[in-house]
Design an enzyme around this catalytic site. Sequence first.
Site, PDB file in Angstrom:
ATOM      1  CB  CYS A   1      11.360   0.813   0.489  1.00 27.03           C
ATOM      2  SG  CYS A   1      10.945   2.562   1.317  1.00 27.03           S
TER       3      CYS A   1
ATOM      4  CG  HIS B   1       6.958   0.567   4.333  1.00 30.97           C
ATOM      5  ND1 HIS B   1       6.656   0.702   3.256  1.00 30.97           N
ATOM      6  CD2 HIS B   1       8.334   1.017   4.352  1.00 30.97           C
ATOM      7  CE1 HIS B   1       7.631   0.906   2.350  1.00 30.97           C
ATOM      8  NE2 HIS B   1       8.594   1.232   3.145  1.00 30.97           N
TER       9      HIS B   1
ATOM     10  CG  ASP C   1       3.346   0.701   3.680  1.00 30.47           C
ATOM     11  OD1 ASP C   1       3.502   1.805   4.298  1.00 30.47           O
ATOM     12  OD2 ASP C   1       4.096   0.058   2.995  1.00 30.47           O
TER      13      ASP C   1
END
Length: 276
Positions: free
Chosen positions: A156, A245, A213
């Site tokens: 991330c 995600h 995502d």
Amino acid sequence: MSKLTRREFIAVSSLTAGFAIAVQPISAKVITTTSKGLIAGEVKIPVSDGTIPAYRAQPARGKNFPVILVIQEIFGVHAHIQDVCRRLAKLGYLAIAPELFYRQGDVSKLADIAQIRPIVSKVPDAQVFADLDATVEWAAKSAQGDIQKLGITGFCWGGRITWLYAAHNPKVKAGVAWYGKLVGESTELTPKHPIDIAKNLQVPILGLYGGKDTGIPLETVEQMREQLKGCSVTSEIVVYPEAPHAFNADYRPSYRQKEAEDGWKRLKAWFKKNGV
């Protein structure tokens, strides 16, 4: 805490022993890797204005271990990131995750992601790069690491940093970026994004992304692929069509076991292929 100087604050800060409060409750699928056969725990990394905490894991026996920098999500160096370090150490690496937000605040103690984002937004890329440079130096001098075999992986927020640090430090042999943001506004603190450095990238990066995502549009992933075509080294982007995600975050509902396990296999092969 307010009576401490900045240097004192950094010196006494410690990593959380568990998961960040903002990610509770923890999924039953969480992976826990034992530290048996490892040297694992918190260390202090000397930086320009004091020290920052980091989590280090490496085999208990041997020396000259290949080094992998592990870059945190926005939740800090909590239990999941520490476990990733132990997983890598079980493969024979010196894996180290420096806490890159600590000057700005301890995100692990915050209960809501809305409280975390303002802290993370104040972290300058230049500070991150300098701290990672210091971590690499520490690995070589204090932990028997072989920085001629240097890799980086991040998740991330850390996925974005993986791309950027590889451009900053060409001594990195290879990187694996998990669902890191590729496109963004240029600001004083974040002047460039992965899309901006792609054409001149000299380090092979494996990007692992989720087709569902909602925070990283697929069109930006395709833009990145196009930009990478002109590089002198071969990078690769893999998209898992059904993955959201944070599909590797086994402690969260976003976890997708099949895609996470495939990504981990690819990570191991990528580092081996590229001399890490």
